[in-house]
Design a protein around this motif. Structure first.
Motif, mmCIF file in Angstrom:
data_model
loop_
_atom_site.group_PDB
_atom_site.id
_atom_site.type_symbol
_atom_site.label_atom_id
_atom_site.label_comp_id
_atom_site.label_asym_id
_atom_site.label_seq_id
_atom_site.Cartn_x
_atom_site.Cartn_y
_atom_site.Cartn_z
ATOM 1 N N ALA A 31 -2.415 44.226 8.352
ATOM 2 C CA ALA A 31 -3.577 43.481 8.848
ATOM 3 C C ALA A 31 -4.048 42.501 7.791
ATOM 4 N N SER A 32 -4.338 41.279 8.210
ATOM 5 C CA SER A 32 -4.794 40.253 7.281
ATOM 6 C C SER A 32 -6.181 40.588 6.768
ATOM 7 N N GLY A 33 -6.395 40.331 5.458
ATOM 8 C CA GLY A 33 -7.728 40.492 4.899
ATOM 9 C C GLY A 33 -8.134 41.926 4.642
ATOM 10 N N THR A 34 -7.188 42.815 4.426
ATOM 11 C CA THR A 34 -7.496 44.214 4.141
ATOM 12 C C THR A 34 -7.670 44.424 2.642
ATOM 13 N N THR A 35 -8.646 45.256 2.269
ATOM 14 C CA THR A 35 -8.850 45.612 0.868
ATOM 15 C C THR A 35 -8.318 47.016 0.622
ATOM 16 N N TYR A 36 -7.444 47.139 -0.383
ATOM 17 C CA TYR A 36 -6.835 48.409 -0.733
ATOM 18 C C TYR A 36 -7.331 48.853 -2.112
ATOM 19 N N GLY A 49 -5.873 54.218 1.836
ATOM 20 C CA GLY A 49 -6.121 53.264 0.757
ATOM 21 C C GLY A 49 -7.183 52.237 1.021
ATOM 22 N N VAL A 50 -7.896 52.313 2.151
ATOM 23 C CA VAL A 50 -8.787 51.223 2.533
ATOM 24 C C VAL A 50 -10.249 51.484 2.181
ATOM 25 N N ASP A 71 -5.404 39.751 1.713
ATOM 26 C CA ASP A 71 -5.476 41.131 1.232
ATOM 27 C C ASP A 71 -5.968 41.180 -0.207
ATOM 28 N N LYS A 72 -6.610 42.304 -0.537
ATOM 29 C CA LYS A 72 -7.040 42.558 -1.912
ATOM 30 C C LYS A 72 -6.513 43.915 -2.352
ATOM 31 N N ILE A 73 -6.014 43.949 -3.585
ATOM 32 C CA ILE A 73 -5.494 45.172 -4.187
ATOM 33 C C ILE A 73 -6.368 45.455 -5.399
ATOM 34 N N LEU A 74 -7.207 46.460 -5.321
ATOM 35 C CA LEU A 74 -8.197 46.723 -6.360
ATOM 36 C C LEU A 74 -7.870 48.019 -7.078
ATOM 37 N N SER A 95 -6.160 31.339 1.466
ATOM 38 C CA SER A 95 -6.275 32.785 1.698
ATOM 39 C C SER A 95 -5.228 33.521 0.875
ATOM 40 N N PRO A 96 -5.394 33.502 -0.461
ATOM 41 C CA PRO A 96 -4.405 34.161 -1.319
ATOM 42 C C PRO A 96 -4.548 35.676 -1.280
#
Length: 787
Positions: A31-36, A49-50, A71-74, A95-96
């Motif tokens: 899914a586009s724009g998901t933060t993990y 992971g969300v 997406d964001k990987i934190l 939208s990186p």
């Protein structure tokens, strides 16, 4: 000598990064724009992971997912992960995919432990932003290719928008030799040999790189490097366009104790390297028999190095703070070099062309301040070279045979080397030589004490060198020679020039501009006499309300005007400015000039807020007067107001045609660089010759320009076969390459308009036949004129 009128200014440099075309590649169904979220202690890879309550745990889990745009990987602050982070997927323009930290505490650590060759590896992806990580990769012994962060594009096309910000990269023990495809701190490399590949829109900012071997930061090496051979450094347009990385910015980074070089852009077109610090580099290369320096380019065009500080570089075959190396039109300005064992600057070998080194400060650099080799060419001007007590530093460490000019510099020597060698092949002009028993052949030399405010007092930081400003009675003020296209300001931001140029990196910030050439030609410019004279009114009046400054302004009713006759000089360029506002939004109000020896011109203001209008005009061959005016046309309903008008002579007058050998009438390619092209005595438009360009060939010429100025390039082109593509264009002027295409068998004039960047003093014009169609193209009668 003391100058009279203060005129300082400061500005903030803004760099606009232009995104190029995007390579569209298949992505996963994520899914586009998901933060993990990833937690090295409390995470579990079976979680979704969300959320921070259900985080993933491992790098392996991250590496198994193909991420999507937005997406964001934190990674959790304070966490530690061992192994390799190799994320997959690409974002899109605007939208990186973002890697960052969450929570409070220390940056997340990714530790390769020397068990992986690369700790953070981005391979054939684009539109990523990676922030706030600590990266390390220390093995038991050195290993060739061991790297902290590597971004690789392999037969990919254009890899866009990779941003690395606020990373801490340290303790990476590659070897002391390899310096191209990855070996040290941060590397961007192009590999493969089947698809034209390069990077676009690269930013490395606010990163710390310490104790890495061999190189701190390197961007742009390409496996297509052999294509750049054989041109004497004057690379053809199509090679630069296809393979040189673009919009590369390396800014505000700190590199300490790199085994070799600190920062090296390679195969880049107009990279900007600014506000970086390199401390104590070249720690291992000397023992390995290698050559390295602080901050320098390799096979770049128009690299700009500014506001950098380099100190403590260790001696080896090179060991200088800076180096112009196998690159064209490199500019070093406003940099601070001190205590480097190999000296300040090297201009290296035959393919270092037209380098500019200006308004820099070198304090207590060792060995020799300057070095040249081979046929390197350039101009070194308005620098300060300070050699302190007890040092045996010489002005020159070694020199080559190229065309090198040295002007307006201060060679200040308190050291032990008093009788030195001044190479006779260098052209010296208007330099200051203090503390030497002998001097070069410089007909306009100055040997007085420069009268620094406090020379030798520079510390750590580019803002610690105020001691190199001149006292007001220094004989170096107004004693230099003018340099065309000198960058517009000195080390401290003072405008150039205030009268005649000063010698050194400081332009005393007041100037004798009281002569008739440089005063405002407009009398009663703000109507502050309370009357209109010497303006001539028609349906206008002086108003004590709505003024911008002071007590009065000029009011102009509908179909009215204020006019004034001003004195001018023939064949000179002036700038008319004035502040204007209208009572009713969108009503037209004109600021203009006429009867100056050219066509009447005006600019329009239609805002209810005061807005400055500006017009540049060049007087005719016999013009001694001109008429300026503010005019409300017979449209709309309300009045207009004008205040604070000025007409000032431009200090640098335009060149009529900046193109040399514009019709190839020398019968050869003088001033041009050709590839798969020739001079033809057939098919010319005028004269006896023209330029012939075969398929996949080009003619190029480097021209001198002024920063932030608009020019028009024209040329006449035709093709042998109707419909073949033949291009007239300009590049490396501070903006994107622009061109116009001609496909007619009859000579047709092409026109391209371009505006130079803030620091650009050169541009490349070209005619180019792409690798399409079958026949040749012909070009003749080229011009570049300032608007």
């Amino acid at each position: 000598m003391r100058k009279k009128v203060s005129k300082t200014f400061h500005f903030i440099l803004a760099v606009s990064l232009i995104l190029s075309m995007m390579v569209v590649r298949p992505l996963s169904v994520q899914a586009s724009g998901t933060t993990y979220y990833i937690d090295s202690v409390n995470g579990n890879d079976t979680n979704d992971g969300v959320s921070t309550n259900t985080p993933w745990k491992s790098l392996e889990k991250i590496n198994s997912v193909v991420f999507s745009s937005g997406d964001k990987i934190l990674l959790k602050a304070g966490g530690v992960w061992n192994g390799q982070l190799k994320p997959r997927g690409s974002g899109t323009e605007g939208s990186p995919i973002i890697i960052d930290m969450y929570g409070s505490g220390e940056k997340p650590i990714i530790n390769g432990q020397g068990q992986v060759l690369i700790t953070l590896y981005l391979y054939n992806e684009q539109y990523w932003e990676i922030n706030n990580l600590e990266i390390t990769n220390q093995g038991a012994t050195e290993l060739t290719g061991r790297t902290g962060v590597k971004v690789e594009a392999h037969d990919y096309g254009v890899a866009n928008h990779i941003y690395l910000k606020n990373l801490e990269v340290h303790s990476v023990n590659g070897d002391s030799v390899k310096k191209d495809t990855g070996n040290g701190g941060i590397f961007f490399v192009v590999t493969g040999n089947s698809v034209k590949t390069k990077f676009n829109d690269i930013l490395i900012e606010d990163c710390s790189v310490k104790n890495v071997n061999r190189t701190g930061i390197s961007v742009g090496f390409t496996s297509w490097c052999a294509l750049y051979d054989g041109y004497g450094g004057r690379y053809p347009h199509h090679i630069v366009e296809d393979y040189s990385s673009e919009n590369v910015v390396i800014r505000n980074n700190y590199v300490e104790a790199a085994g070799g070089d600190a920062i090296v852009p390679m195969f880049c077109d107009y990279p900007i390297i600014e506000y970086n610090v390199a401390n104590g580099c070249n720690t291992t290369t000397a023992a390995a028999g290698q050559y390295s320096a602080g901050i320098w380019p390799w096979r770049c065009d128009d690299a700009l190095f500014q506001y950098n500080e380099v100190y403590g570089t260790k001696y080896n075959g090179d060991g200088q703070a800076f180096d112009c190396d196998y690159s064209n039109r490199t500019v070093y300005q406003y940099n601070y070099s001190h205590d480097n064992e190999g000296g300040f600057m090297l201009m290296c070998q035959d393919e270092s062309n037209d380098s500019v080194v200006r308004y820099n400060i070198s304090q207590n650099d060792r060995a020799g301040v300057l070095s040249t080799s081979g046929k390197s060419s350039g101009h070194v001007y308005n620098n300060v070279f300070y050699i302190g007590q007890g040092l045996n530093t010489t002005p020159w460490r070694y020199t080559g045979s190229g065309d090198m000019k040295v002007s307006n510099n201060i060679f200040y020597n308190l050291g032990t080397s008093k009788s030195v060698t001044w190479p006779s092949n260098i052209t010296y002009s208007h330099n200051n030589y203090y503390g030497y028993n002998n001097h070069p052949n410089d007909p306009n030399k100055n040997t007085d004490d420069p009268q620094f405010i406090n020379g030798g007092s520079g510390g750590l930081g580019i803002d610690t060198v105020d001691g190199y400003k001149l006292n007001p009675n220094s004989s170096l003020i107004n004693s230099g020679t003018p340099i065309l296209y000198s960058g517009g300001r000195d080390y401290w931001g003072n405008e150039l020039y205030y009268d005649k140029p000063d010698i050194g990196a400081f332009e005393y910030p007041v100037g004798d501009i009281t002569g008739p050439e440089y005063v405002n030609k407009v009398i009663n410019e703000g109507f502050e006499t309370g009357q209109g004279s010497p303006f001539y009114p028609w349906n206008s009046s002086v108003s004590s309300s709505n003024q911008r400054t002071g007590n009065y302004c000029g009011k102009v009713n509908k179909y009215g005007s204020w006019e004034q006759v001003i004195s001018v000089q023939p064949n000179k360029t002036y700038t008319l400015t004035g502040w204007m506002a209208v009572e009713n939004q969108s009503d037209e109000f004109w600021l203009g000039v006429k009867d100056y020896g050219g066509n009447e011109i005006h600019t329009t203001v239609d805002s209810t807020s005061y807005t400055q209008g500006s017009i540049q005009f060049t007087t005719g061959a016999s013009a001694t007067t001109a008429i300026i005016y503010a005019h409300r046309p017979n449209t709309g309903s309300g009045a207009g107001y004008v205040d604070d008008m000025a007409v000032i002579l431009n200090q640098q007058q335009p060149v009529i045609n900046l193109v040399k050998n514009e019709g190839l009438e020398t019968g050869n390619g003088d001033s041009w660089n050709d590839w798969n092209s020739s001079v033809s005595s057939n098919n010319q438009r005028t004269g006896s010759y023209c330029g012939k360009v075969n398929k996949y060939g080009s003619w190029e010429q480097v021209i001198n320009v002024e920063p932030q100025k608009t020019y028009t390039l024209t040329g006449w082109l035709k093709v042998e076969n109707q419909g073949d593509d033949f291009r007239l264009g300009v590049k490396e002027y501070g903006g994107d390459s622009v061109s116009v295409s001609i496909d007619s068998t009859s000579y047709t004039q092409g026109t391209v308009q371009f505006t130079t960047g803030r620091f650009n003093t050169s541009a490349i014009i070209y005619m180019y036949r792409p690798d399409t169609g079958i026949g040749a193209g012909y070009g003749d009668d080229f011009k570049v004129m300032s608007d």
